[in-house]
Design a protein around this motif. Structure first.
Motif, PDB file in Angstrom:
ATOM      1  N   ASP A  64      77.239  18.005  -5.893  1.00 24.03           N
ATOM      2  CA  ASP A  64      78.129  18.290  -4.761  1.00 24.03           C
ATOM      3  C   ASP A  64      79.579  17.823  -4.959  1.00 24.03           C
ATOM      4  O   ASP A  64      80.066  16.932  -4.259  1.00 24.03           O
ATOM      5  CB  ASP A  64      77.551  17.667  -3.496  1.00 24.03           C
ATOM      6  N   PRO A  65      80.311  18.445  -5.897  1.00 24.22           N
ATOM      7  CA  PRO A  65      81.683  18.022  -6.164  1.00 24.22           C
ATOM      8  C   PRO A  65      82.678  18.511  -5.115  1.00 24.22           C
ATOM      9  O   PRO A  65      82.486  19.541  -4.465  1.00 24.22           O
ATOM     10  CB  PRO A  65      81.973  18.670  -7.525  1.00 24.22           C
ATOM     11  N   ARG A  66      83.759  17.737  -4.953  1.00 23.40           N
ATOM     12  CA  ARG A  66      84.977  18.167  -4.263  1.00 23.40           C
ATOM     13  C   ARG A  66      86.148  17.808  -5.179  1.00 23.40           C
ATOM     14  O   ARG A  66      86.079  16.806  -5.905  1.00 23.40           O
ATOM     15  CB  ARG A  66      85.184  17.439  -2.933  1.00 23.40           C
ATOM     16  N   VAL A  67      87.224  18.586  -5.139  1.00 24.21           N
ATOM     17  CA  VAL A  67      88.317  18.354  -6.084  1.00 24.21           C
ATOM     18  C   VAL A  67      89.664  18.497  -5.397  1.00 24.21           C
ATOM     19  O   VAL A  67      89.852  19.346  -4.521  1.00 24.21           O
ATOM     20  CB  VAL A  67      88.212  19.314  -7.303  1.00 24.21           C
ATOM     21  N   LYS A 105      78.201  10.024   0.347  1.00 25.90           N
ATOM     22  CA  LYS A 105      78.412  11.345  -0.239  1.00 25.90           C
ATOM     23  C   LYS A 105      79.739  11.906   0.262  1.00 25.90           C
ATOM     24  O   LYS A 105      80.387  11.354   1.139  1.00 25.90           O
ATOM     25  CB  LYS A 105      77.297  12.315   0.173  1.00 25.90           C
ATOM     26  N   ALA A 106      80.140  13.043  -0.323  1.00 26.03           N
ATOM     27  CA  ALA A 106      81.127  13.939   0.293  1.00 26.03           C
ATOM     28  C   ALA A 106      82.490  13.302   0.470  1.00 26.03           C
ATOM     29  O   ALA A 106      82.914  13.008   1.587  1.00 26.03           O
ATOM     30  CB  ALA A 106      80.588  14.444   1.636  1.00 26.03           C
ATOM     31  N   TYR A 118      74.958  26.282  -6.616  1.00 27.22           N
ATOM     32  CA  TYR A 118      75.409  26.192  -5.225  1.00 27.22           C
ATOM     33  C   TYR A 118      76.457  25.092  -5.072  1.00 27.22           C
ATOM     34  O   TYR A 118      76.864  24.430  -6.037  1.00 27.22           O
ATOM     35  CB  TYR A 118      74.228  25.966  -4.276  1.00 27.22           C
ATOM     36  N   ASN A 119      76.936  24.884  -3.839  1.00 25.09           N
ATOM     37  CA  ASN A 119      77.811  23.785  -3.418  1.00 25.09           C
ATOM     38  C   ASN A 119      78.994  23.558  -4.369  1.00 25.09           C
ATOM     39  O   ASN A 119      79.098  22.520  -5.025  1.00 25.09           O
ATOM     40  CB  ASN A 119      77.000  22.499  -3.260  1.00 25.09           C
ATOM     41  N   PRO A 120      79.929  24.525  -4.419  1.00 24.68           N
ATOM     42  CA  PRO A 120      81.037  24.437  -5.366  1.00 24.68           C
ATOM     43  C   PRO A 120      82.306  23.825  -4.772  1.00 24.68           C
ATOM     44  O   PRO A 120      82.670  24.077  -3.621  1.00 24.68           O
ATOM     45  CB  PRO A 120      81.292  25.905  -5.706  1.00 24.68           C
ATOM     46  N   TYR A 163      81.974  13.211  -6.521  1.00 27.56           N
ATOM     47  CA  TYR A 163      80.649  13.814  -6.639  1.00 27.56           C
ATOM     48  C   TYR A 163      79.603  12.771  -6.256  1.00 27.56           C
ATOM     49  O   TYR A 163      79.890  11.567  -6.199  1.00 27.56           O
ATOM     50  CB  TYR A 163      80.398  14.350  -8.053  1.00 27.56           C
ATOM     51  N   THR A 164      78.406  13.238  -5.994  1.00 26.03           N
ATOM     52  CA  THR A 164      77.313  12.349  -5.621  1.00 26.03           C
ATOM     53  C   THR A 164      76.458  12.043  -6.846  1.00 26.03           C
ATOM     54  O   THR A 164      75.956  12.953  -7.508  1.00 26.03           O
ATOM     55  CB  THR A 164      76.425  12.980  -4.539  1.00 26.03           C
ATOM     56  N   ALA A 165      76.319  10.767  -7.127  1.00 29.00           N
ATOM     57  CA  ALA A 165      75.396  10.315  -8.168  1.00 29.00           C
ATOM     58  C   ALA A 165      74.036  10.060  -7.535  1.00 29.00           C
ATOM     59  O   ALA A 165      73.929   9.384  -6.510  1.00 29.00           O
ATOM     60  CB  ALA A 165      75.924   9.040  -8.819  1.00 29.00           C
TER      61      ALA A 165
END
Length: 316
Positions: free
Chosen positions: A93-96, A154-155, A35-37, A107-109
């Motif tokens: 939960d990555p964003r690029v 996050k995010a 999920y959450n791509p 991303y969230t660690a």
């Protein structure tokens, strides 16, 4: 880049009738949930960098490519996995964003106590260099932190063009904040007591929290469009996640010019409404590909869906 025919509000988006487009498989690192791509276009393909885990819920980031934005081929191994103590229970939960040939992944660690927004960079989306937590003293649930421990962030969504000679990131879960950078690696957040968006009014779709979605985009007339996630929390502890949109003037990018007051994406299907965390549509990937907008989202923290919008489609 300025995206063709990007206007506020972006849409209407229609969930793909055959969702989910990716589901858990095998007995290893992506056997429990996918999920959450994050999403980006590279070499005339859509690339998804997606969150996946087994039943242990230790998340990794996987890699999949598509020629049509719908049907994906996965790499057998993750491209980002826990390696540091602060992320020992998950890279989530990555964003690029791509800037001048370098990909910047937030991303969230997760260490099962603190969530920390981290940064990694790559030239090929496969081999990543980690740069560690970005905001180690921040709590984005302020001013309503309650029992959320610091640090908590996050995010992170990075804009791919400079604003007044600096780079801009929107970030946050709980409330939404912004940060500035001169080099894309070191970021200075806004003061803790100056969020640019708080949870919305009681009775609305973001009254529990708001959270940044995919990377922001430039609209046709120079304005910045930011998609976000929002949630309500019920008395029994369950939640419902939907998606909203914000608009910013580049001359005043920390002040909301306009926002949607109802969701553009919300749980409607069985997968949206049933899963590890039920009643969740959580968008983290957005691309314009072959004259269509593709929004990729997690369905109840279990499977991965897509919704599409072809410019020229009227709201109805």
């Amino acid at each position: 880049m300025t995206h063709p025919r990007a206007q506020f509000p972006l849409g209407p988006f229609t969930p793909y009738a055959q969702n989910p487009i990716l589901v858990p498989e095998g007995d290893g690192w992506e056997s429990g949930s996918i999920y959450n791509p994050a999403a980006i276009v590279k070499d005339d393909q859509v690339v998804l960098l997606y969150r996946a885990h087994a039943d242990d819920i230790v998340s990794h980031v996987g890699y999949a490519t598509s020629d049509d934005g719908i049907h994906f081929t996965r790499r057998p191994e993750p491209v980002l996995s826990p390696s540091e103590d602060y992320e020992r229970f998950g890279c989530e939960d990555p964003r690029v964003t791509e800037i001048d040939g370098t990909y910047y992944l937030t991303y969230t660690a997760w260490d099962r106590t603190n969530a920390q927004l981290c940064l990694a960079t790559s030239s090929d989306l496969i081999t990543w260099t980690k740069h560690g937590p970005l905001f180690p003293d921040f709590n984005t649930f302020e001013p309503n932190a309650d029992d959320v421990p610091t640090p908590w962030s996050k995010a992170g969504a990075i804009l791919d063009k400079q604003v007044d000679g600096r780079w801009l990131m929107y970030f946050g879960e709980g409330s939404i904040y912004h940060a500035w950078s001169d080099d894309l690696l070191h970021w200075e957040p806004a003061p803790q007591d100056q969020p640019l968006m708080l949870p919305t009014n009681p009775g609305t779709f973001g009254e529990f929290l708001v959270e940044v979605g995919p990377q922001p985009i430039w609209t046709d007339n120079g304005l910045i469009l930011l998609l976000h996630n929002a949630a309500v929390k019920y008395d029994d502890g369950s939640v419902r996640y939907t998606c909203g949109q914000l608009l910013f003037d580049p001359a005043r990018p920390t002040e909301i010019m306009a926002r949607m007051d109802y969701p553009w994406l919300e749980p409607t299907t069985h997968e949206d409404q049933h899963g590890l965390v039920s009643n969740v549509t959580f968008v983290e990937g957005l691309v314009h590909f072959r004259d269509t907008w593709f929004a990729y989202y997690g369905q109840s923290d279990s499977t991965l869906g897509v919704a599409t919008f072809e410019p020229g489609t009227p709201w109805s």
